[in-house]
Design a protein around this motif. Sequence first.
Motif, PDB file in Angstrom:
ATOM      1  N   UNK A 542      -1.358   2.694  -2.445  1.00 52.88           N
ATOM      2  CA  UNK A 542      -2.357   2.407  -1.401  1.00 52.88           C
ATOM      3  C   UNK A 542      -3.488   3.434  -1.438  1.00 52.88           C
ATOM      4  N   UNK A 543      -3.093   4.681  -1.585  1.00 56.29           N
ATOM      5  CA  UNK A 543      -4.080   5.767  -1.619  1.00 56.29           C
ATOM      6  C   UNK A 543      -5.037   5.593  -2.805  1.00 56.29           C
ATOM      7  N   UNK A 544      -4.467   5.216  -3.938  1.00 56.30           N
ATOM      8  CA  UNK A 544      -5.279   5.025  -5.148  1.00 56.30           C
ATOM      9  C   UNK A 544      -6.253   3.854  -4.972  1.00 56.30           C
ATOM     10  N   UNK A 545      -5.753   2.725  -4.439  1.00 53.88           N
ATOM     11  CA  UNK A 545      -6.614   1.553  -4.306  1.00 53.88           C
ATOM     12  C   UNK A 545      -7.742   1.823  -3.294  1.00 53.88           C
ATOM     13  N   UNK A 546      -7.419   2.527  -2.204  1.00 55.51           N
ATOM     14  CA  UNK A 546      -8.461   2.847  -1.218  1.00 55.51           C
ATOM     15  C   UNK A 546      -9.542   3.748  -1.833  1.00 55.51           C
ATOM     16  N   UNK A 547      -9.098   4.683  -2.658  1.00 54.41           N
ATOM     17  CA  UNK A 547     -10.057   5.574  -3.326  1.00 54.41           C
ATOM     18  C   UNK A 547     -11.001   4.774  -4.225  1.00 54.41           C
ATOM     19  N   UNK A 548     -10.441   3.802  -4.948  1.00 53.44           N
ATOM     20  CA  UNK A 548     -11.247   2.984  -5.859  1.00 53.44           C
ATOM     21  C   UNK A 548     -12.186   2.072  -5.066  1.00 53.44           C
TER      22      UNK A 548
END
Length: 784
Positions: A542-548
Amino acid sequence: MELAFWLLDITYGVIGNTPELRLFGITDDGKRVLVLDRSFRPYFYVIPSGDVNAVFNNVKRKLEGKVLNVEVIKRKMFGNEVDAIRVTATIPEKVRELRELAAEVPGVEDVLEADIRFSQRYLLDMGVKPSNWIVVDQCEEVKGNYQVDLVCLAKSRPRMIEEHKLPSFRVLAFDIEVYNPRGMPNPDRDPVIIISTMTKEDGVKMFVVDDNKNDAKIIREFLDYFRKYDPDIVVGYNNNGFDWPYLVNRSSRVGVRLALSRMGNPPEPSVYGHWSIIGRANVDLYNFIEEISEIKVKSLDRAAEFFGIMKRSERVLIPGHRIHEYWDDKNKRDLLLKYARDDVVSTYGLAEKLLPFAIQLSSISGLPLDQVGAASVGARVEWMIFYEAVKRGELAPNREERPYETYKGAVVLEPRPGLHENIAVIDFSSMYPSIMMKYNVSPDTLVLGDCGDCYVAPEVNYKFRRSPEGLYPGLLRILVESRRRVRDLMKKYPENSPEWVLLNERQRALKVMANAMYGYCGWLGARWYRREVAEAVTAWGRNLLRTVIEKARSLGLPIIYGDTDSLFVRNISDKVDALINYVNNELGFEVKVDKVYRRVLFTEAKKRYVGLTVEGEVDIVGFEAVRGDWAEIAKDVQENVAEIVLTTGDVGKAISYVKSVIDKVKAYQFDIDDVIIWKTLDKSLNEYKVLTPHVAAAKQLVEAGYKVGKGDMIGYVVVKGGGAKLAYKVKPYILIKDIREVDVDYYVEKQIVPAAMRILEVLGVKESQLMEGKAGKSILDYFS
C-alpha cells in the motif's frame, strides 16, 4: 551399475517388515525403469517442553520395542534452534499409532512431521524432485514382475542433476461417452458406449459398443490397447472427476479388472482428489484450465478454441445430456462418433500445449506430475518450501484449523466511471515477492519484541530481522536467480526450437511459483502461516502504490484506476516513461507497461471493467459472464454487447443487438440449452435448510426416479406458472417436454436485460431503450 533416469512417478510398498520405495522413470535411451530403495525408514519429531533428556528417556521407555531408534537432534523452529527428539519407525503404517503414544508422554509439547506421506518424505530427505533427472551411482539389477524394461535395487542414495531436456514420452489421451437416458449416468446401470484414444504414433482409435451396448467387450479392447501402447503419461479432461471413477466402477460392475498400472493394478483415488495409475502420470488437463482466468467457460470445446486447437464452429457440439439421443437415432450416430473424435483430438491438443508447463511446475514444486495439477496453489508452494526447510534444518509446523481472519489488503482506487480512450496499464513485476526479498519478510525473521536491527513495516509496525536471510526471501531469491539463468540460456537457442520452448516453460513456471509465495503467506491452511507476515507485505505494498500515485500526480499524469499492483493511466508516453524510470531507479522496484487499451469502460464498482486492447482483444473483468448462475444466453449477450460497444463505437448497434435477442426469445427462437441454469449441489439434499432453485429442481429429479447427490450439477429452466418465489417456477431441463413451457419474460427481464445493462447503464442507456427500442447515441458522446 550407474543408472540415470527422469523421475516420472514414486510410490512405496512393504516387503515383510521393510518399506520399499519404488521410483519409476525413463532413461535417456528410452528404457522404462523401476528403481527400488529399501534403505529408508519413516520418522517424526517430538518437541519437549521441558528438560530434553528427561523427555527423551520417557519417550524411549514408552516406545521401547516398537521403534528402530530414538535420538536427540538439533533443529530450528521459526529460525530458532531447538532440541528435537527424532523417532524412527519400522514401516509407515506404524507412524500414526506411534505419534499418538509419543504425544501422551509427560513433557511433550508437540509431535511434528508425522503426517508427511512416506514417498514424499523420502524425496525431501534425498533432495530429489519428480520430473527431474536422477542418478543412482550403484544400482543392482533384480527380477520383478512389473511392466518396465529394467528393475534395479539402489545401493546408494539417488541424487538430482541439472539437465534441461526431456525424455521421449509416450502420451495417450482418452475420453469416454456414456449412455445416459436418465440424465446423470450411473455406472451400476448405464454402459460406456465409446472410448476414444489418441497418441502421436497411432492417431485416433475408437472403441465402440455394438447395438446391444456390450461395454465389457470395448473395455477389454481398450485395456489391451492401453497395455500394448504402454503410455508414460495419460491425459484427459475432467478425467479425475468423471472418466476414471466412472470407468473403474463400470469395469468392476461388468467383471473386467482394469489393470492399467505398471504394477497391474486399476487406477485408484489418491491425494488432492486425483486418480493414480502407478508407474505412469495421470494428468487431468481440466485442473490447469481452471486456473486460466481468460477462459470464462471451462468446457473442453472452449478451452480447445482458446488455444487454437479446434474452432467451435468447426467441430460437432452435442449437449452432454443428449448423448443417448444421438446413439439411439442411427441417423445421428455418425455425428456422435465425430463428436467423440473431436473431444479426444482436443484433449490431445491441449496436452501438447499444457504438459510442458505442468512438467516444469512438478520439477520446481517437488510434487509428482500426476498430483501437481490437482493440488492447490498453496500445496504446490508448500512442498517447494519444504525442500528449502529440510536443507536449512527447519522443522515444519503441523497443519492446523484456524478461524477465518481478515486484515487490511491492497490499495484499490475508485474507478472513474465511463469510457476512456488510450489507457496504459502500468504493472509492478512481482510486487509482493520483491517486497518480501527487500525487507526479509518471513515467518522465521519476525521479531515480536524489541529489535535493534530490523525492517519495520509501515502502518502495522511489525519487525523483521535484516539477517540472516529468511526462509521465504531465500527461496524467492533462488527462484528469481534460476529464472534469470534460464532466460539467459534461452538466448542460445533459436526461438520456438525444442530447447527454447522447454526453457520458456521453465522460466514461466518459476515466475508463477514466485508470485504464488505471497498468496501462501495469507493462506489459513499453510503450515508456515503467520498473519503478521501477510499483513506486513500488504502494508509495504500500500505504501509503495501510494508513493507511485503521488509521483504520477506530480507529473500531471491522470490516473483512471488502481488495483493492488497496477495503475491505469492516460497513455501520455513521456510522462509514463518518467514514472517508470522513477519506480525502477529511485524506488528499486521493477514496473512496465503491461498493456494498452484502445478503449476501456469502467462501471462505478471496483474490479469491474471491459477493455479493448490495441491488439483487438476484449477483456471482461468482474462481470456476470464469468459466473455460473446465469444462463448461457445472458453470458453471450453480455460478451457480445461488450465487443460491439468497444470495437464499433456504436451504442445504438449494441441496443439493436439486445433487442434482436429479446425478440427471438419472445418468439421462442432459441435452444433449450441456451436457457439452462447450472448449479452444483455442494451438500446432500436433506442438508439444505432453504429451498433454492437448484435444490427444488433436484427434488423434482428424485421424484421422477433419477439418482441425485452431492457434487452433481443440476440444470434447470425457469418455467411459466408457479408461485412468486423462483424455486417454485423451476423445472429440470430434462423434464421439459415443450420449449413453450419456458418463462421467456423471466429470461428477458432477469437475465438478458440485466446482463446487458451492467455495461450499457454506464453509457446512460436505460432499460426502457432495450425493451422499447429507442435510438442510442454514438459512443463518442460518452468519452470521458
